[in-house]
Scaffold this motif. Structure first.
Motif, PDB file in Angstrom:
ATOM      1  N   GLY A 259       0.810  -1.218   0.000  1.00  0.00           N
ATOM      2  CA  GLY A 259       0.000   0.000   0.000  1.00  0.00           C
ATOM      3  C   GLY A 259       0.843   1.267   0.000  1.00  0.00           C
ATOM      4  N   LEU A 260       2.054   1.214  -0.600  1.00  0.00           N
ATOM      5  CA  LEU A 260       2.893   2.413  -0.694  1.00  0.00           C
ATOM      6  C   LEU A 260       2.230   3.416  -1.639  1.00  0.00           C
ATOM      7  CD1 LEU A 260       6.453   0.831  -1.175  1.00  0.00           C
ATOM      8  CD2 LEU A 260       5.369   1.588   0.964  1.00  0.00           C
ATOM      9  N   ALA A 261       2.550   4.705  -1.463  1.00  0.00           N
ATOM     10  CA  ALA A 261       1.980   5.733  -2.338  1.00  0.00           C
ATOM     11  C   ALA A 261       3.079   6.661  -2.825  1.00  0.00           C
ATOM     12  CB  ALA A 261       0.909   6.534  -1.596  1.00  0.00           C
ATOM     13  N   GLY A 262       2.830   7.300  -3.992  1.00  0.00           N
ATOM     14  CA  GLY A 262       3.716   8.348  -4.505  1.00  0.00           C
ATOM     15  C   GLY A 262       5.167   7.892  -4.592  1.00  0.00           C
ATOM     16  N   ARG A 263       6.068   8.806  -4.179  1.00  0.00           N
ATOM     17  CA  ARG A 263       7.500   8.514  -4.330  1.00  0.00           C
ATOM     18  C   ARG A 263       8.027   7.533  -3.285  1.00  0.00           C
ATOM     19  NH1 ARG A 263       7.160  13.715  -6.364  1.00  0.00           N
ATOM     20  NH2 ARG A 263       7.386  13.550  -8.619  1.00  0.00           N
ATOM     21  N   ASP A 264       7.160   7.090  -2.375  1.00  0.00           N
ATOM     22  CA  ASP A 264       7.582   5.983  -1.491  1.00  0.00           C
ATOM     23  C   ASP A 264       7.760   4.702  -2.302  1.00  0.00           C
ATOM     24  OD1 ASP A 264       7.592   7.583   0.682  1.00  0.00           O
ATOM     25  OD2 ASP A 264       5.642   6.910   1.467  1.00  0.00           O
ATOM     26  N   ILE A 265       7.102   4.639  -3.455  1.00  0.00           N
ATOM     27  CA  ILE A 265       7.276   3.475  -4.340  1.00  0.00           C
ATOM     28  C   ILE A 265       8.597   3.676  -5.087  1.00  0.00           C
ATOM     29  CG2 ILE A 265       6.273   2.137  -6.244  1.00  0.00           C
ATOM     30  CD1 ILE A 265       3.587   3.684  -5.591  1.00  0.00           C
ATOM     31  N   PRO A 266       9.505   2.708  -5.029  1.00  0.00           N
ATOM     32  CA  PRO A 266      10.784   2.913  -5.727  1.00  0.00           C
ATOM     33  C   PRO A 266      10.567   3.210  -7.220  1.00  0.00           C
ATOM     34  CG  PRO A 266      10.850   0.914  -4.358  1.00  0.00           C
ATOM     35  CD  PRO A 266       9.429   1.398  -4.356  1.00  0.00           C
ATOM     36  N   ILE A 300      -3.309   4.441 -20.095  1.00  0.00           N
ATOM     37  CA  ILE A 300      -2.136   4.830 -19.303  1.00  0.00           C
ATOM     38  C   ILE A 300      -2.271   6.309 -18.894  1.00  0.00           C
ATOM     39  CG2 ILE A 300       0.383   5.183 -19.362  1.00  0.00           C
ATOM     40  CD1 ILE A 300      -0.401   2.211 -19.260  1.00  0.00           C
ATOM     41  N   ARG A 301      -2.619   7.155 -19.855  1.00  0.00           N
ATOM     42  CA  ARG A 301      -2.775   8.597 -19.537  1.00  0.00           C
ATOM     43  C   ARG A 301      -3.841   8.800 -18.469  1.00  0.00           C
ATOM     44  NH1 ARG A 301      -3.088   9.021 -25.375  1.00  0.00           N
ATOM     45  NH2 ARG A 301      -0.961   9.306 -26.124  1.00  0.00           N
ATOM     46  N   GLY A 302      -4.938   8.042 -18.600  1.00  0.00           N
ATOM     47  CA  GLY A 302      -6.040   8.171 -17.632  1.00  0.00           C
ATOM     48  C   GLY A 302      -5.629   7.739 -16.227  1.00  0.00           C
ATOM     49  N   GLY A 303      -4.584   6.923 -16.136  1.00  0.00           N
ATOM     50  CA  GLY A 303      -4.137   6.436 -14.821  1.00  0.00           C
ATOM     51  C   GLY A 303      -3.131   7.348 -14.141  1.00  0.00           C
ATOM     52  N   ALA A 304      -2.688   8.424 -14.831  1.00  0.00           N
ATOM     53  CA  ALA A 304      -1.688   9.324 -14.252  1.00  0.00           C
ATOM     54  C   ALA A 304      -2.222   9.954 -12.975  1.00  0.00           C
ATOM     55  CB  ALA A 304      -1.312  10.414 -15.258  1.00  0.00           C
ATOM     56  N   GLY A 305      -1.444   9.888 -11.908  1.00  0.00           N
ATOM     57  CA  GLY A 305      -1.853  10.486 -10.640  1.00  0.00           C
ATOM     58  C   GLY A 305      -2.787   9.610  -9.830  1.00  0.00           C
ATOM     59  N   ARG A 306      -3.265   8.532 -10.410  1.00  0.00           N
ATOM     60  CA  ARG A 306      -4.095   7.577  -9.650  1.00  0.00           C
ATOM     61  C   ARG A 306      -3.354   6.244  -9.565  1.00  0.00           C
ATOM     62  NH1 ARG A 306      -9.345   6.805 -12.051  1.00  0.00           N
ATOM     63  NH2 ARG A 306      -8.378   7.234 -14.048  1.00  0.00           N
ATOM     64  N   GLN A 307      -3.298   5.518 -10.709  1.00  0.00           N
ATOM     65  CA  GLN A 307      -2.543   4.271 -10.678  1.00  0.00           C
ATOM     66  C   GLN A 307      -1.040   4.523 -10.874  1.00  0.00           C
ATOM     67  OE1 GLN A 307      -4.149   1.345 -13.336  1.00  0.00           O
ATOM     68  NE2 GLN A 307      -2.649  -0.209 -12.786  1.00  0.00           N
ATOM     69  N   PHE A 308      -0.716   5.523 -11.712  1.00  0.00           N
ATOM     70  CA  PHE A 308       0.679   5.683 -12.141  1.00  0.00           C
ATOM     71  C   PHE A 308       1.272   7.025 -11.718  1.00  0.00           C
ATOM     72  CE2 PHE A 308      -1.405   3.219 -15.711  1.00  0.00           C
ATOM     73  CZ  PHE A 308      -0.953   1.977 -15.284  1.00  0.00           C
ATOM     74  N   PRO A 310       2.666  10.411 -12.366  1.00  0.00           N
ATOM     75  CA  PRO A 310       2.448  11.323 -13.503  1.00  0.00           C
ATOM     76  C   PRO A 310       3.728  11.604 -14.282  1.00  0.00           C
ATOM     77  CG  PRO A 310       1.641  12.293 -11.423  1.00  0.00           C
ATOM     78  CD  PRO A 310       2.248  10.963 -11.073  1.00  0.00           C
ATOM     79  N   ASP A 311       4.886  11.642 -13.607  1.00  0.00           N
ATOM     80  CA  ASP A 311       6.139  11.901 -14.328  1.00  0.00           C
ATOM     81  C   ASP A 311       6.491  10.738 -15.261  1.00  0.00           C
ATOM     82  OD1 ASP A 311       6.346  14.276 -13.037  1.00  0.00           O
ATOM     83  OD2 ASP A 311       7.771  13.555 -11.514  1.00  0.00           O
ATOM     84  N   VAL A 313       4.246   8.729 -16.607  1.00  0.00           N
ATOM     85  CA  VAL A 313       3.285   8.792 -17.714  1.00  0.00           C
ATOM     86  C   VAL A 313       3.706   9.882 -18.704  1.00  0.00           C
ATOM     87  CG1 VAL A 313       0.881   9.242 -18.353  1.00  0.00           C
ATOM     88  CG2 VAL A 313       1.398   7.864 -16.331  1.00  0.00           C
ATOM     89  N   ALA A 314       4.228  10.994 -18.185  1.00  0.00           N
ATOM     90  CA  ALA A 314       4.710  12.062 -19.079  1.00  0.00           C
ATOM     91  C   ALA A 314       5.880  11.541 -19.924  1.00  0.00           C
ATOM     92  CB  ALA A 314       5.137  13.289 -18.264  1.00  0.00           C
ATOM     93  N   ALA A 315       6.754  10.740 -19.313  1.00  0.00           N
ATOM     94  CA  ALA A 315       7.874  10.172 -20.078  1.00  0.00           C
ATOM     95  C   ALA A 315       7.361   9.208 -21.141  1.00  0.00           C
ATOM     96  CB  ALA A 315       8.846   9.453 -19.126  1.00  0.00           C
ATOM     97  N   PHE A 316       6.362   8.430 -20.758  1.00  0.00           N
ATOM     98  CA  PHE A 316       5.742   7.496 -21.713  1.00  0.00           C
ATOM     99  C   PHE A 316       5.201   8.275 -22.919  1.00  0.00           C
ATOM    100  CE2 PHE A 316       1.711   5.580 -23.148  1.00  0.00           C
ATOM    101  CZ  PHE A 316       2.114   4.298 -23.471  1.00  0.00           C
ATOM    102  N   ASP A 317       4.473   9.346 -22.633  1.00  0.00           N
ATOM    103  CA  ASP A 317       3.913  10.181 -23.691  1.00  0.00           C
ATOM    104  C   ASP A 317       5.007  10.827 -24.520  1.00  0.00           C
ATOM    105  OD1 ASP A 317       1.306  10.383 -24.358  1.00  0.00           O
ATOM    106  OD2 ASP A 317       0.754  11.686 -22.669  1.00  0.00           O
TER     107      ASP A 317
END
Ligand SMILES: [Fe+2]
Ligand SMILES: [Fe+2]
Length: 331
Positions: A259-266, A300-308, A310-311, A313-317
């Motif tokens: 249940g890690l969130a944000g930048r706590d996820i490596p 993938i874009r729709g998941g930015a900030g929720r599942q993924f 955002p940075d 996803v921006a790199a992916f784009d």
């Protein structure tokens, strides 16, 4: 009731009166068990078990499971089949019902999973870990062998793990990570689903939707994979452990196993999360059709900030469609 839930599972039933034992035999046979031996008394159980080689022993009535275990495995070597009181499976009385059969199957699958994990850990301990103390070349080579073993079990997509690694590495480079980090991610990411080696085929390869309790078993692949990769004495193994453990975490904290969130996820796990989902979407799986690249990218874009992240996803784009499906030879 699922009439092949116990397919291939030989059962031995000890104790109970004749009618109850016979009715249990009928239920187990209807659930697909190819052989159900009945043993009326404790002093016959060891000989019958040696002859019938059951995968599980069910105890009925007032038969004491501990006494059965003592007969089957007097030295405590953990070599005998598990002894399970029917009352524990049935919950009520001595009729198993669909829920009791399902519980029995889950119990056997967990046991099979533990055995496989033990084997895997033994292989890793004997070969990989000693090799990792040698040169970087051997490290990477050994990792790639493990990755191939993982890949072999990962649904029907033999090159999935390599494509995920290549895309994760490209996104890492796009985000400005240095050569060393990009290379670590490229070599560690194929191991993200290594723990699936320990998930029973009946679950991992099941067409269609998983039952909730089956999905719980699948989820254990994250921790199992990380456990195999832990304490590996090399940087690339350390990154692989992070990826295996955390590639199903979500940016919003709703993922697993921690249940890690944000930048706590490596970061390597955040990169693999995007690459993994994208690759699964654009390829066919037993339970789904292949999506178009555009629809998968939209997801993938729709998941930015929720599942993924955002940075990520921006790199992916930023990479663009040509790079998403460029294959894994060029990365
Ligand atoms: Fe996974
Ligand atoms: Fe995957």
């Amino acid at each position: 009731m699922d009439d092949d839930a116990l397919a291939g599972t030989r059962v031995l039933v000890i104790g109970g009166n004749r009618d109850v034992a016979e009715s249990l035999r009928a239920q187990l046979t209807a659930a697909g068990s190819p052989s159900v031996d009945l043993v009326p008394a404790l002093d016959l159980v060891a000989a019958q078990t040696a002859a019938a080689q059951p995968q599980v022993v069910l105890s009925l009535g007032d038969t004491d499971p501990a006494a059965v275990r003592a007969r089957l495995d007097p030295l405590g070597l953990d070599a005998a089949p598990p002894v399970v009181p029917v009352a524990e499976l049935a919950g009520d009385g001595e009729a198993l019902g669909a829920a009791g059969i399902a519980r029995l199957r889950m119990l056997l699958e967990h046991r099979a999973m533990r055995v496989r994990l033990g084997e895997l850990e033994a292989i890793v301990a004997s070969q990989a870990l000693s090799a990792f103390r040698d040169t970087e070349v051997i490290r990477v080579d050994t990792l790639e062998r493990l990755a191939r073993a993982a890949e072999y079990r990962d649904d029907n997509s033999p090159e999935h793990t390599q494509r995920v690694a290549a895309l994760a590495a490209r996104m890492a480079r796009h985000m400005g990570q240095d050569d060393r980090m990009v290379s670590l991610i490229r070599h560690a990411a194929p191991l993200h689903d290594l723990g699936k080696i320990a998930i029973p085929d009946s679950i991992l390869l099941k067409p269609g939707r998983l039952e909730p309790e089956e999905f719980e078993v699948v989820k254990t692949h994250a921790v199992l994979g990380a456990r195999v990769l832990a304490d590996g004495h090399s940087e690339v193994l350390g990154v692989a452990e992070q990826v295996a453990r955390s590639h199903h975490e979500r940016w919003d904290g709703d993922g697993y196993p921690d249940g890690l969130a944000g930048r706590d996820i490596p970061l390597p796990a955040r990169l693999v999360a995007v690459a993994d989902v994208f690759d699964v979407l654009v390829h066919e799986r037993p339970y789904k059709e292949a999506w178009s690249v555009e629809n998968a990218a939209e997801e993938i874009r729709g998941g930015a900030g929720r599942q993924f992240d955002p940075d990520v996803v921006a790199a992916f784009d930023g990479l663009g469609a040509g790079s998403w499906t460029a294959g894994f030879e060029s990365s």
